[in-house]
Design a protein around this motif. Structure first.
Motif, PDB file in Angstrom:
ATOM      1  N   ARG A 165      33.587-102.112  46.724  1.00 49.29           N
ATOM      2  CA  ARG A 165      34.275-101.840  47.981  1.00 49.29           C
ATOM      3  C   ARG A 165      33.921-102.836  49.082  1.00 49.29           C
ATOM      4  NH1 ARG A 165      35.053 -98.270  45.102  1.00 49.29           N
ATOM      5  NH2 ARG A 165      36.800 -96.842  45.245  1.00 49.29           N
ATOM      6  N   SER A 166      32.966-103.703  48.805  1.00 51.42           N
ATOM      7  CA  SER A 166      32.565-104.664  49.833  1.00 51.42           C
ATOM      8  C   SER A 166      33.539-105.828  49.861  1.00 51.42           C
ATOM      9  CB  SER A 166      31.170-105.195  49.517  1.00 51.42           C
ATOM     10  OG  SER A 166      31.256-106.050  48.402  1.00 51.42           O
ATOM     11  N   ASP A 167      33.334-106.721  50.798  1.00 51.19           N
ATOM     12  CA  ASP A 167      34.171-107.920  50.866  1.00 51.19           C
ATOM     13  C   ASP A 167      34.004-108.770  49.610  1.00 51.19           C
ATOM     14  OD1 ASP A 167      35.389-107.370  53.246  1.00 51.19           O
ATOM     15  OD2 ASP A 167      33.809-108.293  54.445  1.00 51.19           O
ATOM     16  N   ALA A 168      32.775-108.817  49.085  1.00 52.77           N
ATOM     17  CA  ALA A 168      32.552-109.598  47.870  1.00 52.77           C
ATOM     18  C   ALA A 168      33.302-108.990  46.697  1.00 52.77           C
ATOM     19  CB  ALA A 168      31.057-109.665  47.560  1.00 52.77           C
ATOM     20  N   GLY A 169      33.386-107.666  46.676  1.00 54.17           N
ATOM     21  CA  GLY A 169      34.132-106.995  45.612  1.00 54.17           C
ATOM     22  C   GLY A 169      35.596-107.389  45.614  1.00 54.17           C
ATOM     23  N   ARG A 170      36.115-107.629  46.819  1.00 49.54           N
ATOM     24  CA  ARG A 170      37.516-108.065  46.926  1.00 49.54           C
ATOM     25  C   ARG A 170      37.720-109.425  46.271  1.00 49.54           C
ATOM     26  NH1 ARG A 170      40.819-104.246  47.224  1.00 49.54           N
ATOM     27  NH2 ARG A 170      39.104-103.463  45.994  1.00 49.54           N
ATOM     28  N   VAL A 171      36.673-110.246  46.317  1.00 51.03           N
ATOM     29  CA  VAL A 171      36.781-111.563  45.682  1.00 51.03           C
ATOM     30  C   VAL A 171      37.023-111.393  44.181  1.00 51.03           C
ATOM     31  CG1 VAL A 171      35.560-113.698  45.154  1.00 51.03           C
ATOM     32  CG2 VAL A 171      35.393-112.703  47.438  1.00 51.03           C
ATOM     33  N   LEU A 172      36.329-110.417  43.587  1.00 50.14           N
ATOM     34  CA  LEU A 172      36.534-110.168  42.159  1.00 50.14           C
ATOM     35  C   LEU A 172      37.990-109.793  41.883  1.00 50.14           C
ATOM     36  CD1 LEU A 172      33.350-108.083  41.241  1.00 50.14           C
ATOM     37  CD2 LEU A 172      33.688-110.551  41.165  1.00 50.14           C
ATOM     38  N   VAL A 173      38.500-108.865  42.690  1.00 44.56           N
ATOM     39  CA  VAL A 173      39.874-108.416  42.480  1.00 44.56           C
ATOM     40  C   VAL A 173      40.854-109.562  42.722  1.00 44.56           C
ATOM     41  CG1 VAL A 173      41.632-106.773  43.226  1.00 44.56           C
ATOM     42  CG2 VAL A 173      39.248-106.060  43.050  1.00 44.56           C
ATOM     43  N   ALA A 174      40.505-110.433  43.683  1.00 46.04           N
ATOM     44  CA  ALA A 174      41.366-111.593  43.951  1.00 46.04           C
ATOM     45  C   ALA A 174      41.466-112.461  42.701  1.00 46.04           C
ATOM     46  CB  ALA A 174      40.804-112.408  45.110  1.00 46.04           C
ATOM     47  N   ILE A 175      40.343-112.629  42.009  1.00 48.11           N
ATOM     48  CA  ILE A 175      40.350-113.440  40.794  1.00 48.11           C
ATOM     49  C   ILE A 175      41.188-112.775  39.714  1.00 48.11           C
ATOM     50  CG2 ILE A 175      38.894-114.314  38.935  1.00 48.11           C
ATOM     51  CD1 ILE A 175      36.697-114.681  41.059  1.00 48.11           C
ATOM     52  N   ARG A 176      41.140-111.439  39.665  1.00 50.30           N
ATOM     53  CA  ARG A 176      41.953-110.725  38.686  1.00 50.30           C
ATOM     54  C   ARG A 176      43.444-110.860  39.012  1.00 50.30           C
ATOM     55  NH1 ARG A 176      41.863-104.454  39.219  1.00 50.30           N
ATOM     56  NH2 ARG A 176      43.311-105.002  40.875  1.00 50.30           N
ATOM     57  N   ASP A 177      43.774-110.632  40.287  1.00 52.01           N
ATOM     58  CA  ASP A 177      45.184-110.586  40.679  1.00 52.01           C
ATOM     59  C   ASP A 177      45.854-111.946  40.597  1.00 52.01           C
ATOM     60  OD1 ASP A 177      45.032-107.973  41.203  1.00 52.01           O
ATOM     61  OD2 ASP A 177      45.482-108.092  43.344  1.00 52.01           O
ATOM     62  N   ASN A 178      45.182-112.961  41.073  1.00 56.02           N
ATOM     63  CA  ASN A 178      45.839-114.257  41.241  1.00 56.02           C
ATOM     64  C   ASN A 178      44.786-115.365  41.281  1.00 56.02           C
ATOM     65  OD1 ASN A 178      47.414-116.408  42.010  1.00 56.02           O
ATOM     66  ND2 ASN A 178      48.516-115.285  43.597  1.00 56.02           N
ATOM     67  N   PRO A 179      44.276-115.728  40.091  1.00 51.92           N
ATOM     68  CA  PRO A 179      43.199-116.715  40.051  1.00 51.92           C
ATOM     69  C   PRO A 179      43.592-118.058  40.673  1.00 51.92           C
ATOM     70  CG  PRO A 179      43.992-116.204  37.834  1.00 51.92           C
ATOM     71  CD  PRO A 179      44.631-115.228  38.759  1.00 51.92           C
TER      72      PRO A 179
END
Lengths: 590, 234, 277
Positions: free
Chosen positions: A193-207
């Motif tokens: 849920r942190s900002d860093a966690g969003r980075v992971l999801v960003a890589i999943r969604d649209n590397p």
């Protein structure tokens, strides 16, 4: 000091919102695992200890697959490596406090080294998700065969048994596993849920977009894999101690796929789903498989297929979805920062030629861009305009000729390195992060400027004022908390443009930034671009078809035709040239 | 039965969130050649793809001979007299000329006759049937694309930027082939073009498309060139 | 000489086992993890056929029939809905594999079966006795490879399949019924896999999980070969040779992972594998 107080206030707010409920839930879970042994018989304690260790493994799979998009069959290898490291030390060196410590250390370090190696193999520029999955299949198989090949040292197919273990007793192992699970789940929950966690999801969604925001996606993936390899090793250590036996199967790919089944059934991209999925299936399995082992497997298999087909989000997906809660962060304007405006060229292209096989797309392109210039590239379809932008923003494209950005040759540099040199690219079709909110996308665009926190979400996003203007023009600043998937085409375009400007690049590459916008929006975006370049010293290369728009904002026009740069001059010169008129009427051919 | 081979009414379609076409209205009579002009990104290719059933219609109607055909798959349209020469990735580069042409036919038994037909306009294709399409020059590839669209002897031909990036002499050959085909069988042709001079030399009528709509149209005459150029150029 | 024969026959075996997976991957671009189950089903058709007193040869057409039927059902029910979610398609076919293995276990038990072999005995090759069944496999693989090439190059179905492989959008624009091509391909691939299962019976133990041990090798070979039959044949030969050499001179256990490891390394260094140069 003020900062600290501020972030405390933020975390306070986080706790009051959905924190209280979850805090209570955590406390309840803790009470259950601590008091559980008073009510449960020994067999159940043993089974649940194992299930809870498996639940931790399911969470590691979930972090990799559910959140980051790396479908891995190989977490079992790291688990097995940790378990075997423990069992081997205890078998061959013996028990005792010192050896337990040694086993603990090795059971974390060894899998981490292995995972780092696997990560390096799996993630490189232009590697595919399928390739990473392939590698994750090979690793456990190799490890299992190595165990078989180890003869009496590794116990071969019968495994190792009867080694000294930490004498905690079944009840305490149960508590230990439970506490470890709750801590790991809570930690994972906070991180995703942190900002860093969003980075992971960003890589999943649209590397691709992530890389073009300067996020070193492969490095993040390797790091994540290494850390989770260590956690898996730790689980292996616990398992080897609590279970008093290790067998080759725990390192195998069958076990690896089982973790995927738990994760998929429980619900990927939710921490609790996979954990409960693992506990539920493993516990029920232990109860039922005695009486009907194959039928149980059969039921799980059918459920799994049905789940993938009809409920890809797993059991958690059947729960009502919580609305995007929480106030969107506030936007804060950064002071206008004038880019250094030397007269030297920011970008120099000389003799660029790009061909796909026999098909030459670009040939003999020479171009210089200085700070503060806004250059528009025009030309008919297939002239090579988009290819030109691609070559400028990705040094791994095979080209002939030279491209330098602030005197550095970009050859061989992947997009994220070129972003670091100061080039930002907006794609032709708006490329944003589908599962995120507007604010989250903007925050990601600032990743290279502000290290995202692992613990919380910042309550403000600092953006250069030009980015704020773009958001305000299209009303996006009032939709910060809304998911991107619901935005109109024009809004996506301006969101991506704002993201690129938010990166504060020296040179912005824009591929039809105003397609899909209304006339009024175009004019406004044009004003912003003019201010960025003329007042703030940014440089921009713009591909655009709306010639009125081009005339309005650019100082220089470059005409591409059939892969060649046929004209480079002021707007007046180009617009009035016979050559350009003939290109557009179709007669110009060499 | 109407005289209009193809009728498009208030057609809207697009990709994802975007409507590329925003209410296109266009008719094409029997035996007529219509040139649809416009700069890139204006929706010309999308229009052809929508007619071909490759993109779904969102609103409006597409009719062949007065009966609605939207929602029909490409195979149905091809079987009902429509020929299509696409612009993007139009050939199988690693297949021979023969196989590229074969793929346009439902059954191989019609191959010999169809080859004879297209060979009239482009004899070089018959001489080099085994050559891989990828090894042809740009102009030859364009002629192969057109030949393939003619394999089933369509009476409505949709052509997407056939003149793009090729020499004037080849453009000339293509223009001749189109005119011959119309004279021989009275077919209707919709040419989507950016090459103004080519388009006006073959067409009876022109239409200009801008941002997903038809903004102007007229018969081809001495003034057409200036009128259309105003819409197209800088 | 024996080594050379071992290498070619091992390569032949690898080719036979990977062929079904290869066909499906080529056209549908998905990895069919139920492949292992098709192999197992093929092997069990031999068990059934011989139990009922038929010749083991009859199990060849039987396997093709059963495999094709199951393939059709799988394509329609599982693969088609997941067309745009290729990683999920891998998982769903894996799940299907689990289900099939359990059904076989429930029906036949988990014990090893010993169906009679198709061909027994040895023949003399240059004065040296060699298993005639392994030589038969070599012939079978060559026939299979030639059949592939013939179907692809000479038949309309092959041409349509090639068109779908190269550019599915264009194939559709030319009026090719791509979903039909996909269905037929999946059926064919499944049938070939089941056939391979029959051919495996004399060499491999026949038990419910027999397919799994072949899956990874086949999977890796297909990844390396992409969509070219010649590349697949070449890959089988190279990696088959490596496997035989490692097994003979180092350790049979390491030999069993040679193919997978080498393929992974090749793909890392040269992502296109054997497909192009």
């Amino acid at each position: 000091m003020a900062d600290r107080a501020h972030s405390l206030a933020v975390s306070d707010r986080m706790f009051t919102r959905h924190g209280t409920g979850l805090f209570l839930l955590g406390a309840l879970a803790l009470a259950l695992v601590l008091l559980g042994p008073l009510f449960l018989d020994r067999f159940t304690q043993n089974v649940l200890t194992r299930s809870m260790i498996y639940a931790m493994m399911a969470i590691t799979v979930d972090l990799l697959w559910g959140y980051t998009g790396i479908l891995t069959f190989g977490q079992s290898a790291f688990f097995g490596a940790g378990a075997y490291a423990t069992a081997l030390i205890l078998t061959h060196i013996g028990g005792g406090m010192q050896n337990f410590a040694l086993a603990l250390a090795l059971s974390v370090i060894l899998p981490m080294v292995l995972a780092a190696l696997v990560g390096w193999l799996s993630f490189y520029h232009k590697s595919t998700p399928l390739y990473a999955s392939v590698i994750s299949l090979v690793v456990p198989i190799v490890l299992t065969q190595a165990i078989f090949a180890g003869g009496s040292f590794t116990g071969s197919s019968s495994g190792l048994v009867g080694y000294p273990v930490m004498k905690l007793g079944a009840a305490n192992y149960f508590r230990l596993a439970g506490v470890a699970l709750i801590l790991f789940a809570a930690l994972s929950w906070i991180i995703v849920r942190s900002d860093a966690g969003r980075v992971l999801v960003a890589i999943r969604d649209n590397p691709l977009r992530a890389a073009y925001l300067g996020i070193r996606t492969q490095k993040v993936q390797i790091l994540l894999m290494t850390v989770l390899g260590g956690i898996a090793g730790l689980c292996g250590f616990l398992y080897a101690n609590a279970g008093r036996i290790v067998a080759p199967e725990i390192a195998g790919f069958g076990f690896g796929t089982q973790m995927i089944v738990w994760t998929a059934l429980g619900g990927r991209a939710s921490i609790f789903g996979p954990a409960l999925g693992a506990i539920g299936i493993d516990y029920l399995g232990a109860q039922l498989s005695g009486s009907m082992p194959y039928v149980w497997q059969l039921i799980i298999g059918v459920l799994f297929v049905a789940m993938i087909l009809f409920v890809p989000r797993g059991l958690v997906g059947l729960l009502p979805r919580r609305k995007h809660s929480g106030a969107a962060p506030a936007l804060v304007a950064l002071p206008d920062q004038r880019q250094e405006s030397g007269r030297d060229a920011l970008l120099t292209v000389s003799g660029l030629r790009k061909a796909y096989g026999n098909f030459v797309v670009l040939d003999g392109i020479d171009l210089k861009v200085r700070p503060g210039e806004l250059i528009s590239v025009v030309g008919p379809n297939g002239a090579g305009k988009t290819t030109l932008l691609r070559c400028l923003s990705d040094g791994t494209e095979t080209i002939e000729g030279n491209i330098t950005v602030v005197d550095k040759d970009i050859a061989g540099r992947p997009p994220e390195d070129i972003v670091a040199l100061g080039i930002g690219r907006k794609f032709q079709v708006a490329s944003v992060f589908e599962s995120m909110t507007v604010a989250e996308c903007l925050r990601l665009a600032r990743t290279t400027h502000e290290r995202p926190s692992l613990w919380h979400r910042a309550s403000t996003i600092e953006l250069p004022s030009a980015a704020l203007e773009i958001l305000a023009l299209t009303g996006l600043n009032k939709k910060l908390g809304e998911p991107v998937s619901g935005l109109s085409h024009g809004m996506r375009q301006s969101l991506e443009l704002a993201m690129v400007v938010a990166m504060q690049p020296r040179l912005i590459l824009l591929d039809e930034p105003t397609a899909g916008l209304t006339k009024a929006e175009r004019t406004l975006i044009g004003e912003v671009l003019k201010r960025l370049t003329q007042n703030l010293g940014y440089a921009a290369i713009l591909i655009e078809h709306d010639i009125d728009f081009v005339k309005e904002i650019s100082q220089r026009l470059v005409v591409l035709h059939q892969g060649r740069l046929v004209m480079d001059g002021s707007v007046e010169e180009v617009v009035n040239s016979e050559l350009v008129r003939s290109i557009y009427s179709g007669m110009a051919h060499d | 039965m109407t005289d209009n081979r193809l009728t498009i009414e208030a057609l809207t379609s697009g990709y994802g969130e975007t409507d590329i076409l925003q209410g296109v209205a266009l008719t094409l009579c029997r035996g007529e050649i219509l040139a649809l002009m416009g700069r890139n990104g204006m929706g010309k290719t999308t229009l052809l793809k929508t007619v071909m059933g490759l993109i779904q219609t969102r609103a409006g109607r597409i009719m062949l001979d007065g009966s609605p055909v939207d929602g029909k798959p490409p195979a149905w349209l091809l079987a009902h007299g429509v020929g299509y020469a696409p612009q993007e990735l139009p050939l199988f580069q690693d297949l021979s000329i023969r196989d590229n042409l074969r793929l346009a036919l439902r059954h191989d038994r019609d191959l010999a006759k169809a080859l004879q037909n297209v060979g009239r306009s482009f004899p070089f294709l018959l001489e080099r049937l085994e050559q891989l399409a990828g090894t042809l020059s740009g102009g030859e590839q364009k002629m192969l694309i057109l030949a393939r669209a003619l394999m089933n002897e369509p009476d409505l031909l949709l052509i997407d930027e056939i003149s793009e990036g090729i020499q004037p002499s080849v453009v000339q050959r293509i223009a001749t082939a189109l005119k011959t085909e119309r004279e021989r069988r009275g077919i209707s042709i919709l040419v989507v073009e950016q090459n103004l001079d080519f388009a006006l030399s073959v067409a009876d009528r022109w239409a200009v498309m801008k941002l997903g709509q038809i903004v102007d149209e007229g018969a081809c005459n001495a003034e057409s060139r200036e009128t259309v150029l105003k819409h197209l150029s800088i | 000489m024996a080594l050379l024969l071992d290498i070619t026959t091992t390569a032949a075996l690898l080719f036979i086992v990977s062929a079904g997976l290869f066909v499906i991957f080529g056209v549908l671009k998905i990895i069919n993890f139920a492949h292992a189950a098709w192999l197992t089903i093929g092997a069990y058709t031999t068990v059934v056929a011989t139990r009922m007193g038929f010749s083991p040869w009859l199990s060849l057409p039987l396997a093709v029939f059963v495999g094709g039927l199951l393939g059709a059902a799988t394509e329609i029910a599982i693969v088609r809905p997941l067309y745009r979610r290729s990683l999920d398609a891998i998982l769903a076919t894996w799940g299907l594999g689990v289900v099939i293995v359990q059904i076989i276990t429930l029906t036949f038990g988990r014990d090893m079966q010993m169906p009679p072999a198709l061909i027994t005995g040895t023949v003399d090759v240059l004065g040296m006795p060699y298993s005639s069944y392994r030589l038969f496999l070599l012939v079978a693989a060559v026939i299979m490879g030639l059949a592939f090439v013939l179907v692809l190059e000479r038949t309309r179905l092959g041409l349509n399949a090639q068109a779908v492989i190269m550019n599915e959008t264009l194939a559709r624009a030319l009026g090719i019924n791509t979903s039909q091509v996909r269905l037929v391909t999946f059926m064919l691939g499944s049938a070939i896999a089941a056939l391979a299962g029959v051919l495996l019976t004399p060499l491999s133990s026949v038990d419910p999980t027999m397919g799994i041990s072949w899956l990874i090798g086949a999977f890796m070979l297909v990844m390396v070969s992409g969509t070219s039959v010649a590349a697949l044949a070449l890959a089988c030969l190279c990696f088959g040779a490596a496997q035989v050499l490692v097994s003979t001179w180092i350790s049979p256990i390491l030999g069993s992972v040679t193919v997978a490891v080498l393929c992974a390394v090749v793909l890392r260094l040269h992502p296109k594998g054997f497909a192009r140069g």
